[in-house]
Design an enzyme around this catalytic site. Structure first.
Site, PDB file in Angstrom:
ATOM      1  N   ASP A  18       0.650  -1.360  -0.165  1.00  0.00           N
ATOM      2  CA  ASP A  18       0.256   0.002   0.306  1.00  0.00           C
ATOM      3  C   ASP A  18       0.835   1.194  -0.177  1.00  0.00           C
ATOM      4  O   ASP A  18       0.693   2.279  -0.692  1.00  0.00           O
ATOM      5  CB  ASP A  18      -0.613  -0.030   1.325  1.00  0.00           C
ATOM      6  CG  ASP A  18      -2.275  -0.706   1.046  1.00  0.00           C
ATOM      7  OD1 ASP A  18      -1.996  -2.255  -0.273  1.00  0.00           O
ATOM      8  OD2 ASP A  18      -3.158  -1.274   1.870  1.00  0.00           O
ATOM      9  N   ARG A 100       0.139   6.319  16.601  1.00  0.00           N
ATOM     10  CA  ARG A 100      -0.222   6.696  15.818  1.00  0.00           C
ATOM     11  C   ARG A 100       0.277   8.924  16.247  1.00  0.00           C
ATOM     12  O   ARG A 100       0.682   9.317  15.663  1.00  0.00           O
ATOM     13  CB  ARG A 100      -1.931   6.713  15.792  1.00  0.00           C
ATOM     14  CG  ARG A 100      -2.710   6.454  15.407  1.00  0.00           C
ATOM     15  CD  ARG A 100      -1.120   5.039  14.310  1.00  0.00           C
ATOM     16  NE  ARG A 100      -2.088   3.830  13.456  1.00  0.00           N
ATOM     17  CZ  ARG A 100      -1.618   2.989  12.894  1.00  0.00           C
ATOM     18  NH1 ARG A 100       0.158   2.391  13.878  1.00  0.00           N
ATOM     19  NH2 ARG A 100      -1.892   2.093  12.428  1.00  0.00           N
ATOM     20  N   ASP A 129      -7.701   5.611  11.760  1.00  0.00           N
ATOM     21  CA  ASP A 129      -6.427   5.894  11.776  1.00  0.00           C
ATOM     22  C   ASP A 129      -6.175   6.752  10.885  1.00  0.00           C
ATOM     23  O   ASP A 129      -5.441   8.113  11.739  1.00  0.00           O
ATOM     24  CB  ASP A 129      -5.089   4.516  11.564  1.00  0.00           C
ATOM     25  CG  ASP A 129      -4.723   3.938  12.535  1.00  0.00           C
ATOM     26  OD1 ASP A 129      -4.922   4.355  13.838  1.00  0.00           O
ATOM     27  OD2 ASP A 129      -4.704   3.241  12.429  1.00  0.00           O
ATOM     28  N   SER A 183      -6.061  -8.140   7.473  1.00  0.00           N
ATOM     29  CA  SER A 183      -4.986  -6.705   7.687  1.00  0.00           C
ATOM     30  C   SER A 183      -4.402  -7.161   8.896  1.00  0.00           C
ATOM     31  O   SER A 183      -5.059  -7.126  10.257  1.00  0.00           O
ATOM     32  CB  SER A 183      -5.189  -5.235   6.760  1.00  0.00           C
ATOM     33  OG  SER A 183      -5.928  -4.696   7.887  1.00  0.00           O
TER      34      SER A 183
END
Length: 407
Positions: A18, A100, A129, A183
């Site tokens: 990605d 994050r 996110d 994922s």
């Protein structure tokens, strides 16, 4: 779509499919320098391939940043959150959420260092996110430009993503060509898995999804006992051996892995409004969380402990929703940290087939008085006759209500 005012972009880059596609897409779409930033948060993957892939994509060597942030991650993000006993919706230890803000902070630092005017991430438009990254960016650099490719491009399917990769000589590994079964995201605190085989909340999580813990049914048949030492609310030693924050968490992870501790199957409420089903493995974090609560049992006054429990719910929501750099989170942190001044001592824990239990605790700051609580003769330490007036005063309003409602 191209913005001629953007001259340099800092991309949060893993080197996976990605973000490799995003890197090339940014170069083509914005026709500018792209700087890659890869954070080592203890995800357990070799990160040098990310450097090679970035170089192959034309990123200048001086524009490739790979930073070991493990100690900072645990010391300045995980431990403060653990001091608050924060769990989202009562069970989730916020492993993805808490990573994050650190990534966002470092991205902004790099942007300032290289003179970039934009930052980019690989989060989709459906998840949390994107919110966490961007709230962090804007808090630290209010005028920064943010590019979120998943909200902009037309690569709306996996097949389109792979087609773009092949057209641009981006290597696609064999396991990426089929539909990914799920994922994952990993760091030193946890691994999360979601999507595909996990999307039906009625179906049990397949065993192959778990990567950080043995099946509790296959864990050792003999319990293991450990101790964790705390100073001012922070873990400082395992079995009497001093450890740095990241080292302590890593060692607890290995213990948790061996005993199948820290698995969580959760249907949660995302900040963007939908429910999602995820599987989380937080082996060391689960042990640490239980240990911290164990030492607080001895050292926190009832009023402080109960208030902390109320604040923990709000604290967890702020972290989950991306408000780490908000004034309200910092206010809560100040209150939490004030409460931890006397939270020091040792907790003994029993690890056995998926469970972790506190089986002993001691502290030089203990508020526990065996003399007061004993069932034997307390020699006047506690006058039981005092309880009569205490109960009558607390019962007064109930008695008045009872008399009124009886008539």
């Amino acid at each position: 779509m191209s913005d001629s005012s953007i001259n340099c972009i800092v991309l949060a880059y893993s080197g996976g499919l990605d973000t490799s596609v995003i890197l090339k897409w940014l170069q083509q779409t914005y026709n500018c320098e792209v700087v890659t930033f890869t954070a080592d948060l203890g995800q357990g993957e070799e990160l040098e391939p990310a450097r090679r892939k970035a170089e192959q994509a034309g990123v200048k060597p001086e524009h490739i940043f790979i930073d070991d942030l493990r100690e900072e991650f645990v010391k300045d993000y995980v431990f403060p959150m653990m001091r608050a006993n924060a769990t989202y919706e009562g069970v989730y230890l916020l492993g993805t959420s808490i990573a994050r803000p650190l990534i966002a902070k470092r991205q902004i630092e790099i942007a300032r260092q290289v003179g970039a005017d934009a930052v980019s991430h690989g989060a989709t438009g459906k998840g949390n996110d994107q919110v966490r990254f961007e709230l962090g960016y804007y808090a630290l650099a209010p005028d920064i430009k943010v590019i979120a490719p998943w909200r902009e491009w037309d690569l709306t399917s996996r097949s389109r993503l792979i087609e773009f990769a092949e057209q641009n000589q981006i290597m696609v590994t064999k396991d990426k060509r089929g539909e990914a079964p799920f994922s994952t995201d990993a760091n030193l605190l946890h691994t999360s898995s979601e999507g595909k085989v996990l999307e039906d909340p009625w179906d049990e999580v397949p065993e192959y999804v778990y990567s950080r813990t043995v099946n509790p049914e296959d864990a050792p048949n003999t319990p293991e006992y450990i101790t964790v030492d705390f100073e001012h609310g922070n873990g400082v030693a395992l079995n009497g051996d001093p450890c740095s924050p990241a080292t302590l968490l890593a060692k607890l992870n290995e213990l948790g892995r061996a005993h199948g501790i820290g698995r969580l199957d959760l249907v949660e409420n995302r900040f963007v409004g939908m429910k999602s089903r995820g599987m989380y493995e937080t082996p060391g974090g689960t042990i640490y969380h239980v240990a911290h609560r164990g030492i607080e049992q001895l050292t926190l006054d009832r009023g402080a402990a109960h208030l902390k429990d109320e604040l923990a719910v709000r604290y967890a929501e702020l972290v989950y929703n991306g408000f780490w750099f908000s004034p309200e989170r910092e206010m809560l942190q100040a209150a939490v940290d004030h409460s931890q001044a006397k939270v020091s001592g040792t907790v003994r824990l029993k690890l056995y087939k998926g469970s972790v239990s506190v089986v002993g605790r001691k502290s030089p700051n203990s508020l526990y008085s065996e003399k007061v609580v004993t069932f034997e003769d307390d020699q006047g330490a506690y006058d039981q006759r005092d309880a009569a007036g205490f109960i009558k005063l607390n019962a007064l309003r109930l008695r008045l209500l009872g008399r009124r409602d009886r008539d």
